[in-house]
Scaffold this active site. Structure first.
Site, mmCIF file in Angstrom:
data_model
loop_
_atom_site.group_PDB
_atom_site.id
_atom_site.type_symbol
_atom_site.label_atom_id
_atom_site.label_comp_id
_atom_site.label_asym_id
_atom_site.label_seq_id
_atom_site.Cartn_x
_atom_site.Cartn_y
_atom_site.Cartn_z
ATOM 1 N N GLY A 36 -25.273 -8.491 12.152
ATOM 2 C CA GLY A 36 -24.997 -9.644 11.276
ATOM 3 C C GLY A 36 -26.305 -10.237 10.758
ATOM 4 O O GLY A 36 -26.455 -10.517 9.566
ATOM 5 N N HIS A 37 -27.287 -10.412 11.659
ATOM 6 C CA HIS A 37 -28.593 -10.930 11.237
ATOM 7 C C HIS A 37 -29.262 -9.948 10.274
ATOM 8 O O HIS A 37 -29.836 -10.344 9.262
ATOM 9 C CB HIS A 37 -29.522 -11.113 12.443
ATOM 10 N N GLN A 61 -30.124 -28.599 19.694
ATOM 11 C CA GLN A 61 -28.772 -28.430 19.158
ATOM 12 C C GLN A 61 -27.753 -28.047 20.234
ATOM 13 O O GLN A 61 -26.599 -27.823 19.936
ATOM 14 C CB GLN A 61 -28.763 -27.422 18.007
HETATM 15 O O1 PAF Z 1 -27.193 -20.449 13.370
HETATM 16 C C1 PAF Z 1 -28.152 -20.459 14.172
HETATM 17 O O2 PAF Z 1 -28.499 -19.451 14.784
HETATM 18 C C2 PAF Z 1 -28.902 -21.760 14.410
HETATM 19 O O3 PAF Z 1 -28.041 -22.847 14.358
HETATM 20 C C3 PAF Z 1 -30.101 -21.941 13.460
HETATM 21 C C4 PAF Z 1 -29.678 -22.061 12.016
HETATM 22 C C5 PAF Z 1 -31.054 -20.779 13.628
HETATM 23 C C6 PAF Z 1 -30.853 -23.224 13.823
HETATM 24 O O4 PAF Z 1 -31.325 -23.188 15.124
#
Ligand code: PAF
Length: 283
Positions: A36-37, A61
């Site tokens: 996916g990445h 987060q």
């Molecule tokens: O989607 C993610 O992997 C994370 O929320 C991100 C955008 C890298 C921010 O830490």
């Protein structure tokens, strides 16, 4: 492949590249990279000469210390995987917590026109303040021309677009389609932590979303929601946290169907202690 831990070295390199008319794409990640990445990075090369990939498990987060601790950290493997896409045009930024936050590991507070209060915002307190903080900082450091986010985190994508609008950040945010395993499970770094029986059960999430989409053609959102909740109640491995049909723009739960609006169905569910999310457009 260049791997930077220090933002100042990265800033110097990106500055030089931009002076020479190169265009910079950016894919922010928390590592444990998967196809996916890679698909976001490949998308990045359609419009940019170089793609910066950040690999950083952002502590602010996470609302759950255990989840943060268990989040996979696989930098070496990630770099090996990135080399299969490009050895010299991908730049990795894998900072320490200190490089990003110094000694104040805390979020800024944001207002995203109410988007932050729905779904993930309701179930993961402070999550979008953490996401807003890290994405804003990474944009300030990298100054990309384009940034790529997957639609699996559709709410995050909408919030990042709002962040860019609110702070007038000169970057174009591109949303990219959800990348799925052959059995339909949305690709996620969390999938590798699933025990085999839960991994086998997890495609039920997307299967249910697809069925919900079909039902939404002829049934009300309330009826579809009740159906999904009943399906999960019968399931002995997956535990539904929420199923919501929402307006794609406001992310507010639908009240009455309107032909002029676009809707999306969103799911969060637990497979053992692993939280999985997915969504589907309801056209
Ligand atoms: O989607 C993610 O992997 C994370 O929320 C991100 C955008 C890298 C921010 O830490």
């Amino acid at each position: 492949m260049k791997v930077f831990q220090d933002k100042n070295e990265l800033i110097r390199l990106v500055g030089r590249l931009k002076e020479n008319n190169n265009s910079i794409g950016f894919v922010p990640t928390m590592g444990a990279l998967h196809d996916g990445h890679l698909s976001l990075i490949k998308e990045g090369f359609h419009k940019n000469t170089h793609v910066v990939v950040s690999i950083f498990v952002n502590p602010t987060q996470f609302d759950n210390a255990e989840d943060l601790k268990k989040y996979p950290r696989t930098l070496e493997r990630d770099v090996t995987l990135l080399k299969t896409v490009s050895k010299d045009k991908i730049i990795v930024y894998a900072p320490t917590v200190d490089d990003i936050y110094g000694d104040d590991v805390a979020s800024e507070h944001f207002k995203f026109s109410g988007l932050e209060h729905e779904m993930e915002g309701r179930f993961r307190k402070g999550h979008f303040d953490g996401v807003g903080t890290i994405v804003k900082r990474l944009f300030e450091i990298i100054k990309p021309d384009f940034a790529y986010f997957g639609e699996k985190d559709f709410q995050q994508l909408q919030i990042v677009k709002k962040l860019v609008e609110n702070y007038d950040i000169p970057v174009k945010v591109i949303g990219c389609k959800i990348h799925r395993e052959n059995d339909g499970l949305a690709m996620s770094s969390r999938n590798e932590r699933l025990k085999p029986e839960y991994r086998k059960a997890a495609p039920f999430i997307y299967k249910t979303l697809k069925a919900a989409k079909t039902k939404f053609g002829s049934k009300s959102a309330t009826k579809v929601t009740k159906w999904v909740e009943d399906e999960f109640a019968k399931h002995n491995l997956l535990e539904l946290e929420y199923f919501i049909i929402a307006d794609e723009k406001t992310l507010k739960p639908i009240k009455r169907k309107s032909k002029t609006k676009s809707y999306r169905a969103f799911i969060a569910a637990y497979a053992d202690d692993i939280r999985l999310i997915d969504n589907i457009a309801l056209k």
